[in-house]
Design an enzyme around this catalytic site. Structure first.
Site, short mmCIF file in Angstrom:
data_model
loop_
_atom_site.label_atom_id
_atom_site.label_comp_id
_atom_site.label_asym_id
_atom_site.label_seq_id
_atom_site.Cartn_x
_atom_site.Cartn_y
_atom_site.Cartn_z
N ALA A 270 -3.95 6.96 -0.51
CA ALA A 270 -3.41 7.88 -0.43
C ALA A 270 -2.16 8.22 -1.82
CB ALA A 270 -2.50 8.15 0.62
N HIS A 271 -1.66 9.36 -1.85
CA HIS A 271 -0.94 9.51 -3.12
C HIS A 271 0.39 8.71 -3.40
CE1 HIS A 271 2.56 11.35 -0.66
NE2 HIS A 271 1.52 11.26 0.17
#
Length: 211
Positions: free
Chosen positions: A138-139
């Site tokens: 994820a980011h």
């Protein structure tokens, strides 16, 4: 000149990398360098020699790029081989065409990303890292060099992973977690707090099993 990938290690991991390099059309040819086999070819791919022959093969234009196909049981060897050749031979970067990678992600050299993985915005993956099948990053997560992610690892946002970390199959790390270097996370573990001490962590939530 044809693109030829030299893979250090002709075992199962090296063979997987060779398979993706050819079938996903990243390279036209692959060859192996291995210190422990007497075979002259494996699955139809030639073994050019031992690791001591790599630089000579590159100077003779028998290979154009290099990648390390040594698995998670030899993390220090992975790092050492990278350090030996990083300024001498270009390392490949292989991201399988089935993956989704946000354009803001930064992915280093010597990295291979297996099929069906997802890499979100502002992720940084440094050099000589392997992501196995179906990993989700994820980011704003950062993965340091020489790490090994097993199938279906799930990392939430704003995670920092140190060097030579092994993340076991199906393990999950929640957001805003830091994992120090030389840590091993067991299969199916869930990491819910920072890990700074070296060792193996297992369970839900993940706890130190052995140093």
């Amino acid at each position: 000149m044809n693109s030829v990938l030299g893979i250090i290690g002709a075992g199962h991991l090296g063979q997987q990398i060779a398979h993706y390099a050819i079938t996903d059309k990243h390279f036209e040819q692959v060859v192996f360098f291995d210190d422990f086999t007497s075979d002259s070819n494996i699955n139809g791919w030639p073994v050019l020699g031992r690791t001591q022959d790599i630089l000579k093969s590159f100077s003779q234009k028998k290979i154009t790029h290099l990648m390390i196909g040594i698995g998670y049981k030899h993390m220090e060897a992975r790092a050492n081989f990278y350090d030996i050749y990083k300024d001498k031979i270009p390392f490949a970067r292989i991201i399988h065409s089935s993956c989704w990678v946000d354009p803001t992600a930064i992915i280093g050299e010597g990295v291979i990303v297996y099929p069906n993985s997802a890499i979100d915005a502002h992720v940084v993956i440094k050099n000589n890292v392997l992501l196995n099948i179906g990993c989700t990053i994820a980011h704003d997560t950062s993965i340091a060099s020489h790490c090994f992610l097993s199938p279906r690892v799930a990392l939430a946002g704003f995670i920092i992973v140190g060097e030579q970390v092994i993340l076991g199959i199906n393990c999950t790390v929640i957001d805003n977690i830091t994992i120090g270097q030389n840590v091993k996370i067991g299969a199916g573990a869930v990491v819910v707090r920072d890990i700074t001490e070296k060792g193996t962590y297992v369970g839900v939530p993940a706890k130190l099993n052995k140093k």
